[in-house]
Each structure stands twice: as structure tokens, then as C-alpha cells.
Design a protein around this motif. Structure first.
Motif, short mmCIF file in Angstrom:
data_model
loop_
_atom_site.label_atom_id
_atom_site.label_comp_id
_atom_site.label_asym_id
_atom_site.label_seq_id
_atom_site.Cartn_x
_atom_site.Cartn_y
_atom_site.Cartn_z
N THR A 1 -107.74 113.35 -118.21
CA THR A 1 -106.66 113.67 -117.28
C THR A 1 -106.14 115.09 -117.55
N TYR B 1 -101.89 113.49 -119.20
CA TYR B 1 -101.37 112.27 -118.59
C TYR B 1 -102.11 111.05 -119.15
N LEU C 1 -101.11 106.68 -114.97
CA LEU C 1 -101.38 107.42 -113.73
C LEU C 1 -101.91 106.49 -112.66
N ASP D 1 -99.11 104.24 -111.50
CA ASP D 1 -98.20 104.96 -110.60
C ASP D 1 -98.77 105.02 -109.19
N TYR D 2 -100.08 105.18 -109.09
CA TYR D 2 -100.71 105.21 -107.76
C TYR D 2 -100.62 103.84 -107.09
N LYS E 1 -101.34 107.92 -99.43
CA LYS E 1 -101.69 108.27 -100.81
C LYS E 1 -103.20 108.31 -100.99
N ILE F 1 -106.12 109.17 -104.41
CA ILE F 1 -106.41 109.58 -105.78
C ILE F 1 -107.89 109.89 -105.87
N THR G 1 -100.34 113.57 -100.88
CA THR G 1 -101.39 113.37 -101.89
C THR G 1 -101.26 114.33 -103.08
N ARG H 1 -99.18 114.42 -105.39
CA ARG H 1 -98.72 113.74 -106.60
C ARG H 1 -99.86 113.36 -107.54
N TRP H 2 -101.03 113.08 -106.99
CA TRP H 2 -102.18 112.67 -107.81
C TRP H 2 -103.35 113.65 -107.69
N LYS I 1 -105.67 115.41 -110.96
CA LYS I 1 -105.13 114.76 -112.16
C LYS I 1 -106.20 114.11 -113.01
#
Length: 385
Positions: free
Chosen positions: A243, A253, A258, A261-262, A270, A272, A351, A353-354, A357
Motif C-alpha cells: 500500500t 496504509y 483500507l 473502509d471501501y 466508489k 478501488i 474515487t 479516496r482509494w 493506494k
């Protein structure tokens, strides 16, 4: 003398008219007695005692063929072979236990002893996982059953899924990412080209009736050769998931947090993504290939690139609105109505946020110099102009 010859002829005629059954009985009585073939129970007992099934013979007491374990086994016979062997019936005390089990489990002679041990270990692991608190079905299913229960697509870029299970179960999401962590497909593409100036003469007529000639010069790129060399066989089969570092703490992370959270986010758009990379000194490879091509006397430009496929695993929201937003018709309508000026920034924010990552690095098992030396003859033969 005539009477004697006539009697001999009659005796030979009687012997020739003797029935085939009588002849077979005489031959059977004259042949030595052979020991009877081993029974199915004898074969099973011999294997349990550590013996070789091949030493007991290849047929059972009921005259039906028995699959024999060992290195001499026909590769075309078995659970995944082209031909299915005739399997002897299981003993009466195991017939009830064989109901609902696979053919390999019900008849252990179809498998090697190491394969039987592996099946038993997998069954024990599945039972232990089922007994753990909070166990998920993703921990107990085989790889084939796990993917059969998912909705996903596989394209040149990699795996993509918007399955509801992956959006509600952290363990299922983590297993999907791990199972899809296959090496990317990478090739080394070499292009030799040169530029040619082309002059064009055009004649135009003015409003007053006079003609005027114009000369224009344009530069066109001419490709002399183009070929590709595969790098995929030299890439390790499995990558290392890791990560990105948090900008606040500088620490990486936590992957489980992670993913949790998704899964816990209610964002309808969203997404990932796991980005794959093949770790290699690409600049050194580019330099070595250009040097090799120039050594053939080629005087023009040489470009070396590294196209990559199967380099990403993407999981998207299973919400109906998210599916509708990703539909090609919606993208087309947004483009012609200029709604994309608002929609695309919203999607990027949803998107972000992830984004970037989770990554996966794959090691190339050959050094740049060894790789170029191995394909030097092929590269020289492709250079033409």
C-alpha cells in the motif's frame, strides 16, 4: 497295406472332428495353474501398509480394471484425463459415506498418496476455518467455486468486477485481489523509422482567371521495421501487494483497514484499483537494444517501448446508480450534452479516496543485459531498411 492306411485315415478324421470345447479342456488341464488375481480389498490394504499398488496387479477379483497409482500410470486415465477408467465398486461399509462425495474421494485408487494427503489437509483447513468466529464463505470455497460465484469480466487490461459480494465482504474482496494478482503481460517493442520530405505542387486559379502554382513540403514518417519481443516469461508469476504511504503519518496504509473502509463506504460511485508493475531497469534495456540495432549499420531513429497488458484489478460499486453511470450510453450522452464537465469531476472526487493506494510489484528474473544477449540474433535479423 491298404487296410492299414485306411485305418490311419479314419483315426485322423476322428481327431480332426473333435469338438473345440474338448480341445480347450485338454489344453487347460495340461497348462500350469496360475494364482488368482488380487481382490480390491487386497489392493487397498497393500496401499495402506505402504506398498505399491502396481505390485498387486492391474485387475481386481471381479475382472474389472483398476487404476494403479505410480509413475507408470497412463496420463490419459484419471479424473482429468481423456478416458475414464473402470472403477471397482466401493466396499459396503463405505458405500454410504461415499454419497455426495467426488469420484476421487470415493475411490482413492484414482489419486496418488501425496494427492490424497493434500485433499485431507484442505478439508481440515476448511473445517477449522468454518469453526472460527466470523468466518466467511470466501475462506472455505475452492478457487474455481469462488470465481464461479462472482460477476466479473477479464479484458486485456485485467480483471474488473462490480459484484455485490465484493462490496459487502472484506475477506471476499481481499481474496479476489489476491487471486487476480497474476503477472502482467509485457513486451519489448522496437520500431525503426526515418523521415522523408515530400514536395507537392498545386495549381490554383484566382478570381481574375489567372493561375498560380504553389509548392508545399511535408515530412512523413516511414517505418522501416517493427517487431516485439516477449518479456512475460521472465516475470515472476506472483507479485507483492503493498500500500501507499499516508501523507499524514508517513507510514503505509494497512491493507485490511483500507479494504474495510471501501466496503463500509456508502459511496455509489466508489472504486478501488490494484495497479501492477514489473520492476526492471527499462532505461538500460532501451540503451542496450538501441546499441545492438546501431551495430548492424542502421542509420535512422530507433524507438523502444514497453506495452503492458493485464496490469490492473478493479472493483467498482454494485449500486444501480453506479452501474448506470458507467454504462456506455450514459458516457455518450454526457459527452454530447457537455454534462461530462460536471460528471467527470464528481466521479474523480468519489474515487479519489482509494486512488493509487494499492499496488503490486513483480520481479523480472533476467537482467537487462542477459535478456538482450539472449535475443540478440533475433533482433539483428529483424533490422531492415
Amino acid at each position: 497295406m491298404r487296410t492299414s492306411s485306411t485305418d490311419d485315415a479314419k483315426a485322423s478324421a476322428q481327431n480332426s472332428t473333435q469338438s473345440p470345447a474338448a480341445v480347450a479342456d485338454e489344453e487347460a488341464s495340461a497348462a500350469p495353474l496360475l494364482p488368482p488375481p488380487p481382490s480390491y480389498d487386497d489392493v487397498v490394504i497393500n496401499i495402506d501398509n505402504g506398498g505399491d499398488a502396481a505390485g498387486t496387479g492391474g485387475s481386481s477379483s471381479n475382472g474389472r480394471a483398476v487404476a494403479v497409482s505410480g509413475h507408470g500410470r497412463d496420463p490419459g486415465v484419471g479424473p482429468f484425463g481423456d478416458a475414464k477408467p473402470m472403477v471397482p465398486p466401493a466396499p459396503a461399509h463405505t458405500a454410504a459415506a461415499s454419497v455426495g462425495r467426488s469420484e476421487e474421494e470415493a475411490h482413492p485408487l484414482l489419486l496418488m498418496p501425496s494427492e490424497l494427503n493434500q485433499i485431507q489437509e484442505q478439508q481440515q483447513q476448511q473445517q477449522s476455518l468454518q469453526q472460527q468466529p466470523g468466518a466467511s464463505a470466501a475462506d472455505t470455497l475452492s478457487s474455481r467455486d469462488f470465481f464461479a460465484s462472482l460477476e466479473y469480466t477479464r479484458s486485456a487490461k485485467g480483471y474488473t468486477s462490480s459484484d455485490a459480494w465484493l462490496n459487502t465482504d472484506v475477506r471476499a474482496l481481499k481474496r479476489f485481489i489476491s487471486e487476480c494478482n497474476e503477472r502482467p503481460r509485457v513486451s519489448v517493442e522496437v520500431v525503426g523509422s526515418h523521415t522523408e520530405a515530400r514536395t507537392e505542387h498545386t495549381t490554383t486559379r484566382t478570381n481574375d482567371g489567372q493561375t498560380r502554382q504553389e509548392t508545399t513540403t511535408r515530412h512523413d514518417t516511414v517505418v522501416d521495421f517493427k517487431f516485439a519481443v516477449e518479456l512475460t516469461p521472465y516475470i515472476h508469476g506472483r507479485g507483492t501487494l503493498y500500500t501507499a504511504h499516508s501523507p499524514g503519518t508517513g507510514e503505509p496504509y494497512d491493507l485490511d483497514r483500507l479494504l474495510a473502509d471501501y466496503v463500509g463506504a456508502s459511496n455509489m460511485l466508489k472504486e478501488i484499483k490494484v495497479q501492477k508493475k514489473a520492476i526492471w531497469d527499462y532505461e538500460l534495456v532501451r540503451t542496450e537494444i538501441k546499441r545492438l540495432v546501431k551495430s548492424t549499420g542502421y542509420p535512422h531513429n530507433v524507438a523502444v517501448s514497453f506495452p503492458m497488458e493485464n496490469d490492473a484489478t478493479v472493483v467498482r460499486s454494485s449500486h444501480t446508480l453506479g452501474r448506470a453511470w458507467r454504462h456506455p450510453v450514459t458516457s455518450f450522452l454526457c459527452f454530447i450534452t457537455c454534462a461530462c464537465l460536471v460528471g467527470w469531476p464528481l466521479q474523480y472526487a468519489a474515487t479519489r479516496r482509494w486512488r493509487n493506494k494499492i499496488m503490486s510489484d513483480f520481479v523480472v528474473l533476467s537482467s537487462p543485459k542477459d535478456y538482450v544477449d539472449r535475443h540478440a540474433d533475433f533482433i539483428r535479423n529483424q533490422v531492415t531498411w
